[in-house]
Design a protein around this motif. Structure first.
Motif, PDB file in Angstrom:
ATOM      1  N   ALA A 189      35.073  20.062  -5.026  1.00  0.00           N
ATOM      2  CA  ALA A 189      36.047  21.155  -5.032  1.00  0.00           C
ATOM      3  C   ALA A 189      36.621  21.416  -3.648  1.00  0.00           C
ATOM      4  O   ALA A 189      37.714  21.960  -3.512  1.00  0.00           O
ATOM      5  N   ALA A 190      35.883  21.031  -2.615  1.00  0.00           N
ATOM      6  CA  ALA A 190      36.318  21.246  -1.229  1.00  0.00           C
ATOM      7  C   ALA A 190      36.100  19.960  -0.441  1.00  0.00           C
ATOM      8  O   ALA A 190      35.423  19.038  -0.904  1.00  0.00           O
ATOM      9  N   GLU A 191      36.683  19.899   0.746  1.00  0.00           N
ATOM     10  CA  GLU A 191      36.553  18.691   1.560  1.00  0.00           C
ATOM     11  C   GLU A 191      35.094  18.440   1.926  1.00  0.00           C
ATOM     12  O   GLU A 191      34.303  19.367   2.083  1.00  0.00           O
ATOM     13  N   VAL A 192      34.760  17.171   2.035  1.00  0.00           N
ATOM     14  CA  VAL A 192      33.385  16.758   2.316  1.00  0.00           C
ATOM     15  C   VAL A 192      33.402  15.741   3.445  1.00  0.00           C
ATOM     16  O   VAL A 192      34.244  14.841   3.474  1.00  0.00           O
ATOM     17  N   ALA A 193      32.442  15.886   4.362  1.00  0.00           N
ATOM     18  CA  ALA A 193      32.368  14.956   5.493  1.00  0.00           C
ATOM     19  C   ALA A 193      30.976  14.330   5.613  1.00  0.00           C
ATOM     20  O   ALA A 193      30.647  13.774   6.656  1.00  0.00           O
ATOM     21  N   GLU A 194      30.188  14.403   4.553  1.00  0.00           N
ATOM     22  CA  GLU A 194      28.851  13.820   4.565  1.00  0.00           C
ATOM     23  C   GLU A 194      28.787  12.694   3.532  1.00  0.00           C
ATOM     24  O   GLU A 194      29.134  12.898   2.359  1.00  0.00           O
ATOM     25  N   ALA A 239      44.349  14.134  -7.084  1.00  0.00           N
ATOM     26  CA  ALA A 239      44.215  12.997  -6.185  1.00  0.00           C
ATOM     27  C   ALA A 239      43.118  13.273  -5.158  1.00  0.00           C
ATOM     28  O   ALA A 239      42.566  14.375  -5.085  1.00  0.00           O
ATOM     29  N   SER A 240      42.831  12.247  -4.375  1.00  0.00           N
ATOM     30  CA  SER A 240      41.941  12.412  -3.226  1.00  0.00           C
ATOM     31  C   SER A 240      42.516  11.645  -2.050  1.00  0.00           C
ATOM     32  O   SER A 240      43.156  10.604  -2.225  1.00  0.00           O
ATOM     33  N   LEU A 241      42.317  12.191  -0.870  1.00  0.00           N
ATOM     34  CA  LEU A 241      42.638  11.494   0.374  1.00  0.00           C
ATOM     35  C   LEU A 241      41.318  11.226   1.066  1.00  0.00           C
ATOM     36  O   LEU A 241      40.549  12.154   1.332  1.00  0.00           O
ATOM     37  N   GLU A 242      41.040   9.963   1.360  1.00  0.00           N
ATOM     38  CA  GLU A 242      39.772   9.578   1.960  1.00  0.00           C
ATOM     39  C   GLU A 242      40.021   8.872   3.288  1.00  0.00           C
ATOM     40  O   GLU A 242      40.848   7.959   3.360  1.00  0.00           O
ATOM     41  N   LEU A 243      39.318   9.308   4.313  1.00  0.00           N
ATOM     42  CA  LEU A 243      39.456   8.723   5.643  1.00  0.00           C
ATOM     43  C   LEU A 243      38.105   8.174   6.088  1.00  0.00           C
ATOM     44  O   LEU A 243      37.073   8.829   5.911  1.00  0.00           O
ATOM     45  N   TYR A 244      38.137   7.000   6.686  1.00  0.00           N
ATOM     46  CA  TYR A 244      36.912   6.321   7.098  1.00  0.00           C
ATOM     47  C   TYR A 244      37.078   5.780   8.520  1.00  0.00           C
ATOM     48  O   TYR A 244      38.169   5.337   8.898  1.00  0.00           O
ATOM     49  N   LEU A 279      36.522  13.277   2.950  1.00  0.00           N
ATOM     50  CA  LEU A 279      37.133  13.272   1.621  1.00  0.00           C
ATOM     51  C   LEU A 279      37.797  14.621   1.389  1.00  0.00           C
ATOM     52  O   LEU A 279      37.155  15.672   1.450  1.00  0.00           O
ATOM     53  N   LEU A 280      39.106  14.582   1.119  1.00  0.00           N
ATOM     54  CA  LEU A 280      39.864  15.806   0.867  1.00  0.00           C
ATOM     55  C   LEU A 280      40.402  15.784  -0.561  1.00  0.00           C
ATOM     56  O   LEU A 280      41.184  14.886  -0.913  1.00  0.00           O
ATOM     57  N   PRO A 281      39.984  16.731  -1.401  1.00  0.00           N
ATOM     58  CA  PRO A 281      40.513  16.783  -2.768  1.00  0.00           C
ATOM     59  C   PRO A 281      41.922  17.346  -2.776  1.00  0.00           C
ATOM     60  O   PRO A 281      42.271  18.189  -1.943  1.00  0.00           O
TER      61      PRO A 281
END
Length: 306
Positions: free
Chosen positions: A84-89, A122-127, A111-113
């Motif tokens: 539901a919210a952005e996750v960085a783990e 959608a999701s935006l994912e950065l690595y 990860l940003l929903p």
């Protein structure tokens, strides 16, 4: 604002201008993925978009390696796994995202929903390798996610609406085939069931024939349709003269007035069709009824000529 942040905002602004000039969704997604990677200083950026069936599938990848982009093509995860919210783990993201991080050799993930009107779209994912994303980079990533939401609203297929936009017209095409090619009602019914399921991302479809006594009898199916309460829902639509109803992932559509058939489409309970798509299906029902009646007319005309 430091030079790096200024450069990141410039990349996002450039992407926004490019999206505004695009007529298709995929080029816009590619531009946003590239801009997000630049702005957040990510090695890899991935955009997934919700499909009618309920999965979020990779639609754009920005990475230095074309091989990685090819490997990620088709990667997906169920929409209900989107946080539901952005996750960085890494241990808190869906398995498909962890697998992407492993392929990219990334230790940091963001990860940003992306949701519109409360629906996950959608999701935006950065690595990237090395340290986690900093405050400024996360802020710029949020801007990119907001741009992604706007692009989906402007250009995208909110829960299958883009794929179903021409459903009524395609149903009229079936009517023309019935009249000109002499297709029988069973063939037309099979095409109606397959067309509706395929265009809207339904898992399965079933068509009930309405008899002269106003009872329902099984007609044709597309996919594996096993719904215990399907007949009851179809009878309710028939009795109450509803155009379309939705009940725990089961959509029931009356075909015609008076009805000649009842169409049912099965969707995942966690990803029901949107109101806009239900409206399309109601219109489709009227046109599909016309196709079935056209098939019956063609059959009767052929009988008169014999």
């Amino acid at each position: 604002m430091d030079v790096i942040a200024h450069h990141g905002l410039g990349a996002l602004a450039s992407a926004a201008r490019q999206v505004a000039g695009e007529s298709g969704l995929d080029p816009a997604l590619a531009a946003l993925a590239s801009a997000a990677a630049t702005a957040a200083r990510a090695d890899v950026a991935v955009v997934r978009v919700a499909e009618p069936g309920g999965d979020l599938r990779v639609r754009a990848v920005a990475a230095g390696s074309k091989v990685l982009g090819a490997e990620l093509e088709g990667s997906r995860f169920p929409a209900h796994e989107l946080p539901a919210a952005e996750v960085a783990e890494l241990d808190a993201v869906p398995e498909a995202v962890r697998a992407t991080a492993a392929r990219a050799g990334a230790q940091a993930v963001l990860l940003l929903p992306v949701s519109v009107a409360g629906r996950p779209l959608a999701s935006l994912e950065l690595y990237r390798e090395g340290d986690e994303f900093g405050v400024e980079q996360v802020t710029l990533a949020r801007v990119a996610a907001a741009q992604l939401a706007l692009a989906l609203v402007a250009l995208g297929d909110r829960n299958g609406l883009e794929h179903a936009s021409d459903l009524p017209e395609r149903a009229l095409g079936l009517a023309g085939e019935a009249l000109t090619a002499g297709l029988d009602a069973t063939r037309i019914a099979e095409q109606i069931a397959f067309l509706a399921a395929d265009a809207t991302g339904a898992e399965a479809a079933h068509l009930w024939r309405v008899t002269d006594e106003r009872t329902l009898e099984p007609f044709v199916s597309a996919g594996r349709f096993e719904v215990p309460h399907a007949l009851r829902a179809a009878e309710t639509v028939l009795a109450e003269q509803e155009a379309v109803t939705l009940d725990h992932g089961l959509v029931t559509v009356r075909l015609g007035t008076p009805p000649v058939a009842v169409l049912q489409l099965l969707y995942p309970a966690h990803a029901p069709p949107s109101d806009a798509l239900l409206e399309r299906l109601a219109t489709f029902g009227l046109r599909a009824a016309h196709a079935l009646r056209a098939a019956e007319t063609a059959r009767e005309s052929a009988g008169d000529l014999e």
